[in-house]
Design a protein around this motif. Structure first.
Motif, PDB file in Angstrom:
ATOM      1  N   LEU A  68      17.274  35.386  46.753  1.00 14.61           N
ATOM      2  CA  LEU A  68      18.667  36.070  45.949  1.00 14.61           C
ATOM      3  C   LEU A  68      19.853  34.632  45.907  1.00 14.61           C
ATOM      4  N   GLU A  69      20.328  34.266  44.903  1.00 12.70           N
ATOM      5  CA  GLU A  69      21.183  33.221  44.912  1.00 12.70           C
ATOM      6  C   GLU A  69      22.551  33.615  44.855  1.00 12.70           C
ATOM      7  N   LEU A  70      23.654  33.143  45.648  1.00 10.76           N
ATOM      8  CA  LEU A  70      24.867  33.475  45.642  1.00 10.76           C
ATOM      9  C   LEU A  70      25.785  32.295  45.416  1.00 10.76           C
ATOM     10  N   SER A  71      26.878  32.329  44.824  1.00  8.70           N
ATOM     11  CA  SER A  71      27.839  31.466  44.896  1.00  8.70           C
ATOM     12  C   SER A  71      29.171  31.878  45.960  1.00  8.70           C
ATOM     13  N   ILE A  72      29.489  31.025  46.729  1.00  5.55           N
ATOM     14  CA  ILE A  72      30.583  31.197  47.638  1.00  5.55           C
ATOM     15  C   ILE A  72      31.810  30.304  47.689  1.00  5.55           C
ATOM     16  N   GLU A  73      32.814  30.870  47.540  1.00  5.83           N
ATOM     17  CA  GLU A  73      34.012  30.177  47.775  1.00  5.83           C
ATOM     18  C   GLU A  73      34.773  30.256  48.726  1.00  5.83           C
ATOM     19  N   CYS A  74      35.142  29.175  49.542  1.00  5.95           N
ATOM     20  CA  CYS A  74      35.923  29.181  50.710  1.00  5.95           C
ATOM     21  C   CYS A  74      37.353  28.664  50.420  1.00  5.95           C
ATOM     22  N   GLY A  75      38.209  29.575  49.977  1.00  2.29           N
ATOM     23  CA  GLY A  75      39.611  29.245  49.361  1.00  2.29           C
ATOM     24  C   GLY A  75      40.431  28.543  50.249  1.00  2.29           C
ATOM     25  N   GLU A  76      41.769  28.164  50.233  1.00  2.00           N
ATOM     26  CA  GLU A  76      42.413  27.490  51.208  1.00  2.00           C
ATOM     27  C   GLU A  76      42.809  28.266  52.235  1.00  2.00           C
ATOM     28  N   ARG A  77      42.672  29.704  52.153  1.00  2.00           N
ATOM     29  CA  ARG A  77      43.111  30.757  53.450  1.00  2.00           C
ATOM     30  C   ARG A  77      41.959  30.799  54.349  1.00  2.00           C
ATOM     31  N   ARG A  90      20.945  38.958  39.668  1.00  2.00           N
ATOM     32  CA  ARG A  90      21.424  40.189  39.187  1.00  2.00           C
ATOM     33  C   ARG A  90      20.307  41.113  40.339  1.00  2.00           C
ATOM     34  N   VAL A  91      21.412  41.830  40.934  1.00  2.00           N
ATOM     35  CA  VAL A  91      20.863  42.804  41.870  1.00  2.00           C
ATOM     36  C   VAL A  91      21.669  44.444  41.707  1.00  2.00           C
ATOM     37  N   ASN A  92      21.115  45.398  42.289  1.00  2.00           N
ATOM     38  CA  ASN A  92      21.603  46.666  42.136  1.00  2.00           C
ATOM     39  C   ASN A  92      21.894  46.950  43.517  1.00  2.00           C
ATOM     40  N   LEU A  93      23.160  46.965  43.939  1.00  2.00           N
ATOM     41  CA  LEU A  93      23.690  47.370  45.316  1.00  2.00           C
ATOM     42  C   LEU A  93      25.128  48.066  45.368  1.00  2.00           C
ATOM     43  N   PRO A  94      25.177  48.749  46.179  1.00  2.00           N
ATOM     44  CA  PRO A  94      26.327  49.517  45.865  1.00  2.00           C
ATOM     45  C   PRO A  94      27.664  48.785  46.391  1.00  2.00           C
ATOM     46  N   PHE A  95      27.384  47.779  46.928  1.00  2.00           N
ATOM     47  CA  PHE A  95      28.692  46.798  47.280  1.00  2.00           C
ATOM     48  C   PHE A  95      28.914  45.715  46.492  1.00  2.00           C
ATOM     49  N   VAL A  96      28.114  45.591  45.366  1.00  2.00           N
ATOM     50  CA  VAL A  96      28.365  44.601  44.390  1.00  2.00           C
ATOM     51  C   VAL A  96      28.680  44.872  43.084  1.00  2.00           C
ATOM     52  N   ARG A  97      29.708  44.432  42.656  1.00  5.79           N
ATOM     53  CA  ARG A  97      30.361  44.824  41.339  1.00  5.79           C
ATOM     54  C   ARG A  97      29.675  44.393  40.097  1.00  5.79           C
ATOM     55  N   ASN A  98      30.050  44.881  39.060  1.00  6.57           N
ATOM     56  CA  ASN A  98      29.180  44.632  37.665  1.00  6.57           C
ATOM     57  C   ASN A  98      29.254  43.291  37.553  1.00  6.57           C
ATOM     58  N   ASP A  99      30.179  42.533  38.040  1.00  7.15           N
ATOM     59  CA  ASP A  99      30.020  41.063  37.810  1.00  7.15           C
ATOM     60  C   ASP A  99      29.413  40.143  38.633  1.00  7.15           C
ATOM     61  N   GLY A 100      28.661  40.757  39.618  1.00 14.64           N
ATOM     62  CA  GLY A 100      28.122  40.157  40.916  1.00 14.64           C
ATOM     63  C   GLY A 100      28.822  39.741  42.097  1.00 14.64           C
ATOM     64  N   ARG A 101      30.258  40.189  42.014  1.00 17.72           N
ATOM     65  CA  ARG A 101      31.227  40.014  43.134  1.00 17.72           C
ATOM     66  C   ARG A 101      30.610  41.004  44.565  1.00 17.72           C
ATOM     67  N   ALA A 145      16.303  38.010  36.690  1.00 17.22           N
ATOM     68  CA  ALA A 145      17.809  38.407  35.860  1.00 17.22           C
ATOM     69  C   ALA A 145      18.836  37.812  36.690  1.00 17.22           C
ATOM     70  N   ARG A 146      19.877  37.325  36.057  1.00 19.91           N
ATOM     71  CA  ARG A 146      21.025  36.726  36.653  1.00 19.91           C
ATOM     72  C   ARG A 146      22.265  37.374  36.146  1.00 19.91           C
ATOM     73  N   PHE A 147      23.329  37.344  36.768  1.00 16.23           N
ATOM     74  CA  PHE A 147      24.621  37.553  36.451  1.00 16.23           C
ATOM     75  C   PHE A 147      25.407  36.510  35.589  1.00 16.23           C
ATOM     76  N   ASP A 148      24.968  35.372  35.890  1.00 17.47           N
ATOM     77  CA  ASP A 148      25.810  34.269  35.012  1.00 17.47           C
ATOM     78  C   ASP A 148      24.950  33.504  33.794  1.00 17.47           C
TER      79      ASP A 148
END
Length: 148
Positions: A68-77, A90-101, A145-148
């Motif tokens: 399972l591939e993920l993108s991770i953003e460590c913002g300035e905070r 692409r996954v079907n998990l209750p804590f994953v939004r329709n755009d993969g977030r 299957a992929r989100f992007d």
């Protein structure tokens, strides 16, 4: 006097992320075998913001042994706030939004987050959430299957 008075030393963001990068690149140095992470583009990310991660689907789940591939953003905070994470696979998990977030608040990560937590901790939370009894048997999109 350095380190005296019981004060906590606050490690600068860049130093913390460099330490995380070193651990992610070395892999075997205490990193669980089902996780990996590193910079998405080491040549073009001086701020250490954009990362990529992988989770090997937990055994006994409908994502068993899938990468399972993920993108991770460590913002300035970051590290005061957890990284923002998004599934690319692409996954079907209750804590994953329709755009993969990934909704880290739904996993309890956002509320429990402390400055000393890491990218590894956030990925581990996702891994363990996939293995929860109420999640482990959810139907999943076809492999590849992929989100992007």
């Amino acid at each position: 006097m350095f380190g005296g008075g019981g004060e906590d030393v606050v490690v600068p963001r860049a130093f913390k992320l460099l330490k995380e990068l070193e651990k992610g690149e070395k892999g075997g140095a205490g990193l669980p075998p089902y996780l990996s992470y590193g910079l998405a583009d080491a040549d073009d990310d001086d701020d250490l913001t954009h990362w990529t991660g992988t989770i090997l689907g937990p055994a006994g789940t409908t994502l068993d042994m899938r990468v399972l591939e993920l993108s991770i953003e460590c913002g300035e905070r970051y590290p005061e706030r957890p990284p923002e994470m998004r599934f690319r696979t692409r996954v079907n998990l209750p804590f994953v939004r329709n755009d993969g977030r990934i909704d880290l608040a739904a996993l309890g990560v956002a509320q429990a987050w402390r400055r000393n937590n890491s990218i590894e901790d956030a990925l581990n939370a996702v891994y363990h959430a996939i293995a929860r009894p109420e999640v482990r048997r959810l139907a999943q999109p076809p492999e590849g299957a992929r989100f992007d």
